[in-house]
Design a protein around this motif. Structure first.
Motif, PDB file in Angstrom:
ATOM      1  N   GLN A 151       0.830  -1.209   0.000  1.00  0.00           N
ATOM      2  CA  GLN A 151       0.000   0.000   0.000  1.00  0.00           C
ATOM      3  C   GLN A 151       0.863   1.258   0.000  1.00  0.00           C
ATOM      4  O   GLN A 151       0.522   2.255  -0.637  1.00  0.00           O
ATOM      5  N   ASN A 190      -5.097  13.066  -0.740  1.00  0.00           N
ATOM      6  CA  ASN A 190      -6.163  12.293  -0.099  1.00  0.00           C
ATOM      7  C   ASN A 190      -7.265  13.158   0.515  1.00  0.00           C
ATOM      8  O   ASN A 190      -8.284  12.623   0.980  1.00  0.00           O
ATOM      9  N   ASP A 223       0.807   4.238  -2.777  1.00  0.00           N
ATOM     10  CA  ASP A 223       0.742   5.671  -2.486  1.00  0.00           C
ATOM     11  C   ASP A 223       1.894   6.418  -3.143  1.00  0.00           C
ATOM     12  O   ASP A 223       1.720   7.545  -3.633  1.00  0.00           O
ATOM     13  N   ARG A 244       1.073   6.917  -6.731  1.00  0.00           N
ATOM     14  CA  ARG A 244       0.038   7.953  -6.869  1.00  0.00           C
ATOM     15  C   ARG A 244       0.633   9.348  -6.715  1.00  0.00           C
ATOM     16  O   ARG A 244       0.289  10.275  -7.474  1.00  0.00           O
ATOM     17  N   LEU A 279       0.939  13.369  -0.582  1.00  0.00           N
ATOM     18  CA  LEU A 279      -0.050  12.311  -0.370  1.00  0.00           C
ATOM     19  C   LEU A 279      -1.206  12.805   0.493  1.00  0.00           C
ATOM     20  O   LEU A 279      -2.381  12.530   0.194  1.00  0.00           O
ATOM     21  N   ASP A 283       5.155  12.712   1.642  1.00  0.00           N
ATOM     22  CA  ASP A 283       4.034  12.681   2.585  1.00  0.00           C
ATOM     23  C   ASP A 283       3.109  13.898   2.462  1.00  0.00           C
ATOM     24  O   ASP A 283       1.881  13.730   2.444  1.00  0.00           O
TER      25      ASP A 283
END
Length: 577
Positions: free
Chosen positions: A310, A558, A314, A317, A554, A551
């Motif tokens: 996962q 999200n 991420d 992405r 991401l 981070d």
């Protein structure tokens, strides 16, 4: 005439730039035309749905007054585009063909293949509203609410696919990549043309970057999700390093993990021994993941192997989002520095013609991300010690070694540029001095500097610290980019085989003079940050996030989009009196 009218209206929209769900499009020209007033434009008198759309949009008109100036980063909400879209069509509904809505709903769901979240676009709301309208007799107000919601969703999704969901300028205050090379007015015009011609699916197919690297990332994302859905990849027990000649359960786990990643033939995955096939697979994995390729599964390699699938999903992405920010910039001739990959490349006509390894800034002196233009080259440069390096690096060395300055050919200068006697300076509290290193092969900048004016005093340069290029992790500089083969790049930048061939460059260096030579043509340079690579075999390789930039992207990626909910029941009671 209809096409020209639409282009005229859309062109005014982008005098302000563009912002949608946190995504910015900045215009840079200082010339601004006044947006024409639309307050006098009315809906078609005998079209009740148009009247309702006009009623909803009319209060927005005052929110968008004519512009007199255009600041560099002024942005506009997507509602501005919606307003002008309906204005040019006299507020007539755009989603009267059920097949258009069907294409839209399917395309919204398919945005997951690009790493976006379909629920952001409230496709379920649209589907429920469409079904409700098909089973009842919707009021003009309900039809208007549905039409407006579909248009906002359509634009939001397409522009996220085209330019990204996240506004990079909100993550990095120094972000300066503009939209040169791809006019967003063309994008919006194409979106609306696809809607007019009932080819909504085509708009979604063409919106994301079409470059091979993006297509490869999309395929890698699908493969990683398939691995996740099968339960993820096997975990290798942490502990002692696994080495050639070993056997046992941990080696069997290693074999299974390498097979799951495509590095080892699955027919060999059941064995327990660390044989030549495992050595080759581990080396291949280490090379692709920017680890030392020694064939030993040590702590660092095991940690990389055990990163959950996962987390890798991420990471892909995040880098697809970065690709949507920047791939449209990669046209013509340009230099691109891949900071996290420690490499630089020169492209001509969109194809790489030269590559080299680089050293970039340490994490606490990170190389900034920005774009500029290479304008000149300095041969035989001197080096003026920057204040931070003077304070934190050089002064401690001078205090511990009185011969440091002479050994490194560094001269102290006063404010007027006069050379000072080092013995007369209080090095525990020096004031008003500058340290400058003489030109020469051992100069900290080496033999050549490639200059691109910027606010950070960052440039590409040669270096005497050539041994550091052999390291896998090359975040070793104080911010500037040290290039392994800078003279090759200089020759390509001048692109003059008569005057500035290899022999001509060596002649220039041999005279020993510090001299700035302008390039005949400015060359764009992009300092970018990606933590994935696409190999020639189509497999994605993951780089260490040396600056910790993944981070924040991401988290922003999200965050839920801010599209308003579609409530037909409420719309029924809010129609025109």
């Amino acid at each position: 005439m209809r096409q020209l009218s639409r282009l005229f209206v859309i062109s005014h929209v982008f005098f302000m730039g563009f912002l949608i769900s946190g995504t910015a499009f900045a215009e840079t020209s200082p010339i601004v035309e006044e947006t024409p007033s639309i307050s006098m434009i009315e809906a078609i008198p005998d079209d009740n749905v148009a009247q309702e759309i006009h009623s909803v949009l009319e209060p927005m008109i005052s929110a968008f007054p004519p512009l007199q100036t255009r600041p560099r980063h002024q942005r506009i909400d997507v509602n501005r585009v919606v307003l002008d879209f309906y204005t040019h069509r006299q507020f007539r509904a755009a989603w009267t063909n059920p097949d258009d809505v069907t294409q839209l709903l399917k395309s919204l769901n398919d945005t997951q293949v690009d790493g976006l979240e379909p629920t952001d676009f409230r496709g379920d709301d649209l589907a429920m509203a469409q079904a409700s309208m098909q089973n009842t007799s919707p009021t003009p107000a309900q039809q208007a609410a549905f039409d407006l919601a579909a248009t906002r969703t359509y634009l939001t999704a397409l522009l996220q696919l085209r330019r990204g969901k996240v506004d990079p300028a909100r993550l990095d205050m120094h972000w300066n990549f503009d939209i040169t090379g791809a006019d967003p007015r063309d994008d919006v015009e194409n979106f609306f043309t696809a809607l007019d011609t009932h080819d909504v699916a085509r708009a979604f197919a063409q919106a994301p970057p079409q470059e091979a690297v993006y297509v490869g990332l999309r395929q890698a994302l699908a493969q990683l999700r398939a691995i996740r859905d099968r339960g993820g990849w096997p975990k290798v027990a942490a502990g002692e390093s696994l080495k050639p000649g070993m056997d046992g359960p941990a080696v069997a786990q290693l074999r299974a993990r390498l097979a799951a990643g495509g590095y080892l033939d699955s027919k060999h995955s059941k064995n327990n021994d660390y044989d030549d096939a495992v050595i080759a697979a581990v080396k291949k994995y280490q090379t692709e993941q920017y680890l030392g390729a020694d064939g030993v599964a040590g702590a660092t390699t095991l940690a990389a192997l055990n990163v959950p699938v996962q987390a890798r999903i991420d990471q892909v992405r995040v880098n697809m989002e970065r690709a949507r920010w920047l791939l449209y910039k990669l046209q013509g001739t340009f230099v691109i520095v891949d900071i996290a990959g420690y490499k630089v490349a020169l492209y001509r006509d969109g194809l790489p013609v030269w590559r080299s390894r680089v050293q970039v800034g340490k994490p606490f002196r990170s190389t900034p991300i920005f774009q500029a233009e290479i304008t000149y080259v300095t041969f035989n440069p001197t080096w003026t010690v920057p204040p931070t390096i003077l304070k934190e690096d050089v002064l401690p060395k001078i205090l511990s070694n009185p011969n440091y300055l002479s050994a490194n050919r560094i001269r102290p200068l006063d404010r007027e540029g006069n050379v000072l006697d080092p013995s007369t300076i209080d090095w525990s509290n020096p004031r008003g001095i500058t340290l400058r290193q003489d030109a020469g092969p051992e100069n900290s900048l080496g033999q050549v500097v490639i200059r691109f004016p910027n606010d950070y005093a960052i440039y590409l340069h040669d270096t005497p610290h050539r041994d550091l290029f052999a390291k896998n992790v090359r975040a070793t500089s104080s911010g500037c980019i040290r290039v392994e083969n800078p003279l090759q790049l200089v020759e390509l930048l001048f692109n003059d085989p008569v005057r500035w061939n290899s022999a001509g460059i060596q002649k220039q260096l041999a005279n020993g003079k510090t001299e700035n030579i302008r390039l005949p043509v400015k060359v764009p340079v992009l300092l970018a940050y990606w933590t994935v690579d696409m190999g020639n075999n189509g497999r994605v390789a993951f780089k260490p996030d040396v600056y910790g930039y993944d981070d924040p992207v991401l988290k922003a990626l999200n965050l839920p989009a801010k599209l308003p909910a579609l409530d037909l029941q409420a719309a029924a009671g809010q129609g025109r009196p």
